[in-house]
Design an enzyme around this catalytic site. Structure first.
Site, PDB file in Angstrom:
ATOM      1  N   SER A 169       9.062  42.325 -13.494  1.00  0.00           N
ATOM      2  CA  SER A 169       9.609  42.227 -14.846  1.00  0.00           C
ATOM      3  C   SER A 169      11.136  42.085 -14.797  1.00  0.00           C
ATOM      4  CB  SER A 169       9.172  43.446 -15.671  1.00  0.00           C
ATOM      5  OG  SER A 169       9.457  43.257 -17.031  1.00  0.00           O
ATOM      6  N   ASP A 193       5.811  38.437 -12.997  1.00  0.00           N
ATOM      7  CA  ASP A 193       5.978  38.307 -14.440  1.00  0.00           C
ATOM      8  C   ASP A 193       7.412  38.651 -14.859  1.00  0.00           C
ATOM      9  OD1 ASP A 193       4.622  37.337 -16.695  1.00  0.00           O
ATOM     10  OD2 ASP A 193       4.514  39.332 -17.558  1.00  0.00           O
ATOM     11  N   HIS A 270       0.882  42.042 -18.737  1.00  0.00           N
ATOM     12  CA  HIS A 270       2.179  42.063 -18.063  1.00  0.00           C
ATOM     13  C   HIS A 270       2.047  42.549 -16.623  1.00  0.00           C
ATOM     14  CE1 HIS A 270       6.461  41.849 -17.877  1.00  0.00           C
ATOM     15  NE2 HIS A 270       6.685  43.141 -17.904  1.00  0.00           N
TER      16      HIS A 270
END
Length: 463
Positions: A169, A193, A270
């Site tokens: 992330s 991601d 996610h």
């Protein structure tokens, strides 16, 4: 601030609220295992404004008990760090207050099973907690501190190309900025991601991009919410289109109840990039992507091979340059793959091609592929002005293991076509190998509501 913006910010504050485990086990040997910092409210107030970045080292000699590792420990004879081995650097992203990343140990151990390496975990919990927009202001400073450690390791014999950063992330952009500071000479960056909010429209200097390392790859699983939707590496794997992941819960009432998108949507989509990557490290089955301009074109069977990579499709994992043999490596190549809902997530890409005679009315045909007790089903809605239909499906078995195909004319209403003449129905696997012919059945008449089936007699390797 718009209500939607507030909802997104609040979701981000809650997103990582799953049960936690330590970055290193709690067992004690001769020395106590190092742990990731905690950020309960009273600790956060004491450390407000301080990044307090620390590093934890895991190797095959101490896979369950992390060793504290920073500038003072570099070159220390008691350290497990070995300059002759490659170094994996794990960088977490945003954290909700009071939460530790529960997946760190699992990822570190998966890396160690796959390769004898130094695994360094970057703990910037204090800088990564609280409001997301404030956390984003810290990521470059974190990268600067990491670069100081990398410089120290270089002095002790480590080469920049031996470093592989794995950023989750927001951590992907931290890794990207470290790469920027070293002018793209870092060996490899894997973005799991990469974060989208506040980065999608950012300059390449401020986010992960292909110039940040000799090879940059990204896995996209939540590009419509918390992940970034644009390609940011040499190769970008878009799993199931990069958005809705198989098995992740969704609700039509998600917009009404905030916790639904947080737990059933955001966390699952996610974090799927991380779980797929760990599964790929275990080497159970290949997770291979096929280059295509869009997910829609991929699903329609418009992209059949990996010619842009000289026939070698990129795979998720630790293969050099994801298995790509071309030089120089193309940049921002979108590759698509379908996955299943659970580990090991692998699926075979099966292209289903249906050609019918012209119709007077609309119709619907249900096609089912069977392998043992498993089956894959798809319904084609037939139009009067179209005679050829294609669809890429995720099937649990290879083409040579498909035992039978079943067709059914499911048009039950009066305005639907009664009888359908199917000129051919063919099944092939992507990427299409040169030596493997598709399985085809020709000239089939199916009446409404009457199923038709055909058995394939074949053995893998002897088609």
């Amino acid at each position: 601030m718009l209500w939607e913006d507030k909802a997104i910010l609040l979701s981000i504050l809650l997103v990582y609220s799953s049960p936690q485990t330590l970055a290193a086990g709690e067992k004690l040997d001769d020395v106590q295992c190092a742990e990731i910092n905690n950020t309960r409210w009273h600790e956060y107030r004491q450390n407000m404004g301080k990044l307090e970045v620390q590093y934890l080292l895991l190797t095959r000699k101490n896979p369950d008990c992390a060793q504290r590792f920073d500038q003072d420990y570099v070159g220390n004879t008691t350290s497990y760090f070995n300059t002759s081995r490659p170094t994996k650097v794990i960088v977490h992203g945003y954290r909700a207050l009071g939460r530790k990343p529960s997946w760190v140990t699992d990822l570190a151990q998966a890396l160690l099973r796959a390769q004898d390496a130094n695994v360094v975990v970057v703990d910037w919990i204090y800088g990564a907690s609280f409001a997301y927009n404030l956390v984003v202001q810290n990521y470059k400073e974190v990268a600067l501190q990491i670069s100081v450690l990398i410089n120290q390791l270089q002095k002790h014999g480590c080469k920049l190309e031996s470093f592989h950063f794995i950023g989750i992330s927001l951590g992907a952009h931290v890794a990207g900025f470290v790469g920027t500071l070293f002018e793209g000479r870092i060996g490899r960056i894997t973005g799991l991601d990469p974060a989208g909010p506040m980065f999608k429209d950012a300059d390449v200097f401020d986010r992960l991009d292909p110039t940040d390392a000799l090879f940059v790859e990204a896995i996209h699983t939540d590009s419509d919410y918390f992940g970034i939707s644009i390609p940011v590496g040499h190769v970008d794997f878009f799993l199931n289109g990069g958005m809705d992941q198989a098995g992740c819960v969704r609700s039509r009432f998600a917009s009404m109840f905030l916790l639904f998108p947080v737990y059933g949507y955001v966390i699952c989509d996610h974090m799927r990039a991380l779980h797929v990557y760990m599964s790929a490290l275990n080497g159970t089955c290949p997770l291979m992507g096929i280059p295509c301009s869009s997910y829609e074109d991929f699903l329609q069977g418009s992209c059949l091979d990996c010619g842009v990579f000289k026939g070698r499709c990129p795979v998720i994992g630790l293969k050099e340059n994801s298995g790509i043999a071309t030089s120089p490596i193309p940049e921002k190549q979108k590759v698509f793959l379908l996955t299943t809902s659970s580990s090991p997530f692998c699926a075979h890409h099966i292209l289903l091609r249906l050609e019918v005679s012209p119709l007077d009315k609309r119709a619907e045909v249900e096609v089912t592929l069977l392998t043992g007790n498993e089956e894959t089903e798809h319904r084609f809605r037939l139009q009067t002005d179209v005679t050829v239909y294609q669809k890429v499906l995720a099937h649990p078995a290879a083409l040579c293991e498909i035992s039978s195909i079943r067709l059914k004319n499911t048009g039950a209403r009066l305005y639907r076509q009664g009888d359908i003449h199917i000129k051919s129905v063919c099944v092939s696997e992507l990427p299409q190998p040169r030596h493997e012919e598709p399985l085809c059945v020709n000239h089939i008449d199916i009446r409404r509501g009457v199923p038709w089936s055909h058995d394939f007699v074949q053995v893998c390797g002897t088609l």
